[in-house]
Design an enzyme around this catalytic site. Structure first.
Site, short mmCIF file in Angstrom:
data_model
loop_
_atom_site.label_atom_id
_atom_site.label_comp_id
_atom_site.label_asym_id
_atom_site.label_seq_id
_atom_site.Cartn_x
_atom_site.Cartn_y
_atom_site.Cartn_z
N GLU A 1 -7.48 -0.55 14.88
CA GLU A 1 -8.02 -1.56 13.96
C GLU A 1 -6.99 -2.62 13.61
O GLU A 1 -5.86 -2.31 13.22
CB GLU A 1 -8.49 -0.87 12.67
CG GLU A 1 -9.10 -1.84 11.66
CD GLU A 1 -9.12 -1.30 10.25
OE1 GLU A 1 -9.48 -0.13 10.07
OE2 GLU A 1 -8.72 -2.04 9.33
N ARG B 1 1.69 0.94 10.28
CA ARG B 1 1.29 1.33 8.92
C ARG B 1 2.54 1.31 8.04
O ARG B 1 3.32 2.25 8.05
CB ARG B 1 0.65 2.73 8.94
CG ARG B 1 -0.09 3.12 7.68
CD ARG B 1 -0.69 4.52 7.81
NE ARG B 1 -1.70 4.57 8.88
CZ ARG B 1 -2.98 4.22 8.70
NH1 ARG B 1 -3.39 3.80 7.51
NH2 ARG B 1 -3.84 4.27 9.70
N ARG C 1 1.25 -5.52 11.87
CA ARG C 1 0.44 -4.67 12.75
C ARG C 1 0.03 -5.40 14.02
O ARG C 1 0.07 -4.83 15.11
CB ARG C 1 -0.80 -4.15 12.02
CG ARG C 1 -1.64 -3.23 12.91
CD ARG C 1 -2.83 -2.62 12.23
NE ARG C 1 -2.48 -1.62 11.23
CZ ARG C 1 -3.38 -0.78 10.71
NH1 ARG C 1 -4.65 -0.85 11.08
NH2 ARG C 1 -3.01 0.09 9.79
N ARG D 1 0.83 -1.20 0.00
CA ARG D 1 0.00 0.00 0.00
C ARG D 1 0.87 1.26 0.00
O ARG D 1 1.83 1.35 0.76
CB ARG D 1 -0.93 0.03 1.22
CG ARG D 1 -1.86 -1.17 1.25
CD ARG D 1 -2.98 -1.06 2.23
NE ARG D 1 -3.72 -2.33 2.23
CZ ARG D 1 -4.93 -2.46 2.76
NH1 ARG D 1 -5.52 -1.42 3.35
NH2 ARG D 1 -5.54 -3.63 2.74
N SER E 1 -10.97 -6.09 9.48
CA SER E 1 -12.08 -5.38 8.85
C SER E 1 -12.95 -6.40 8.11
O SER E 1 -12.46 -7.09 7.22
CB SER E 1 -11.50 -4.37 7.86
OG SER E 1 -12.52 -3.55 7.38
#
Ligand SMILES: Nc1ncnc2c1ncn2[C@@H]1O[C@H](COS(=O)(=O)NC(=O)[C@@H](N)CO)[C@@H](O)[C@H]1O
Length: 423
Positions: free
Chosen positions: A347, A273, A388, A258, A350
């Protein structure tokens, strides 16, 4: 993408969904293009019928009539050809507009603008209290020599990561525990690529709109997916599956890439991240039955919770509001694990149900028991995403002497050890 018939018959619902999801959709424009296209198609059909009718007369015509009829056939062929470009242009325009139509949110979805309007449904586990000053995950990695941020930054720039020794073992132990948990739940493992063709992002719904999040390969018609959802959602693109082949349930492992464009300044330290990470993705393609799909949604949510419980991490489940669920979702819950150094939940998972919105974009169909062809329903949820997950893991399980306690369920993956690191 929604059924054009549904859009024509429920413009108000579609407009409302676009407003609630803050999707930029000009529905009037779409409906106008749709009407013009229908008109063009009808005109073409009339001309084609006339041409066919005319062609039948030629063999029976007298020598005098024949040249006139042949000329008329040519004129009709010309006018048909003349309408072709406009008809194609309208078909392309309508397709592009349809790709921007959002899914209708489930009635239970709270109305809101962004993640601050998400609704907490429940908390599981109790955040730890420390009788010592706890460290954040960056300090813990540093203390045990489990990372080398300076050197990896030289090699890969910002938002890169490198885990060393026991921390690298821990990452794979957690990934493998997740895969085993999902296998026990009937999910077949896939080990797949992140290198995909651009159209797979249209199928998943990341495009149009998410182009700036995706790394592109210079000189190749390939891009790097940010989730295995993208390649897996297009595995059966364009096929019509037999009824009994569904539900398809995969636990798909892949790297995930990403650009994090737009996240400048957020989570710049550590593992939360990064540009490339590892994820086990739960992906389901199933029959077009909302009741069964909502049960499946509960099942893939429970799978993720089972993994977090095995890791003995406190977490909460939130329901995403209309402004934080994305265009394609019917329903979406996030799971957030407790991060002591931030004194907040962050988070880690998801979970989404998309109805047939992805299937229409990708051409995922099956033959129903009624003999008719149906678009499938799709769902996805994170199984686990590393590194993460190491942030809440290291911080919640740190001991006063700096070692990290290994929960019972994870010990078999780490040679039975109860702790990692030296005091
Ligand atoms: N840049 C990143 N670095 C590390 N982990 C990330 C990053 N982006 C997302 N993740 C992890 O990947 C999980 C899933 O990402 S997601 O975009 O929310 N959702 C998806 O990708 C869905 N396909 C469900 O997995 C996140 O909950 C988070 O745990």
């Amino acid at each position: 993408m929604l059924d054009l018939k549904f859009i024509r018959e429920h413009p108000g619902e579609v407009r409302r969904a676009a407003e609630l999801k803050r999707v930029d959709l000009d529905l009037d424009d779409l409906l106008r293009v749709d009407r013009e296209l229908l008109d063009l198609k009808q005109r073409a059909e009339v001309m084609q019928a006339e041409r066919n009718q005319n062609a039948k007369l030629v063999p029976k015509a007298t020598p005098e009539e024949r040249p006139l009829l042949i000329q008329k056939g040519k004129d009709l062929a010309e006018s048909l050809k003349a309408i072709e470009p406009e008809l194609r242009a309208h078909e392309d325009a309508l397709k592009q507009l349809l790709l921007r139509v959002p899914q209708i949110p489930h009635p239970s979805v709270p109305v809101g603008r962004d993640d601050s309007d998400n609704v907490e449904l429940r908390r599981e586990g109790t955040p730890p209290t420390f009788d010592f000053t706890p460290q954040d995950h960056v300090a813990l990695l540093e203390r045990h020599g489990w990372a080398d941020p300076e050197r990896v930054a030289r090699v890969s720039g910002s938002r890169s990561y490198l885990l060393k020794g026991d921390a690298a073992r821990l990452e794979w132990a957690i990934l493998t525990l997740a895969l085993d948990t999902l296998a026990d739940a009937g999910f077949e493992m896939l080990s797949t690529t992140a290198l995909v063709r651009p159209e797979t992002f249209v199928g998943s719904g990341h495009f149009p709109g998410g182009e700036d999040q995706v790394y592109k390969i210079e000189g190749d018609d390939l891009m790097l997916a940010g989730t295995a959802e993208v390649p897996v959602n297009s595995l059966y693109a364009g096929e019509i599956l037999p009824h009994d082949q569904l539900p398809v349930r995969y636990a798909a492992y892949s790297s995930a890439f990403r650009s994090e464009a737009g996240s400048a300044g957020r989570d710049v330290r550590g593992l939360i991240r990064v540009h490339e990470f590892k994820k086990v993705e739960q992906y389901v393609m199933m029959h077009a039955d909302e009741t069964a799909a909502l049960d499946m949604f509960a099942a893939i949510l429970a799978n993720a919770e089972r993994i977090l419980q095995a890791l003995e991490l406190p977490y909460r489940v939130v329901q995403n509001c209309t402004g934080d669920m994305g265009a394609g979702k019917v329903l979406m819950y996030d799971i957030e694990a407790w991060v002591p150094s931030e004194q907040q939940y962050r988070e880690t998972h998801s979970c989404s149900y998309l109805g047939d919105w992805q299937a229409r974009r990708t051409g995922l169909r099956y033959k129903g028991e009624d003999g008719r062809i149906h678009f499938a329903h799709t769902l996805n949820n994170t199984g686990i995403a590393a590194p993460r997950i190491l942030v809440p893991f290291l911080e919640n399980h740190q001991q006063a002497d700096g070692r990290v306690r290994i929960p019972e369920a994870l010990r078999p993956y780490l040679g039975g050890r109860e702790y990692l690191g030296q005091p």
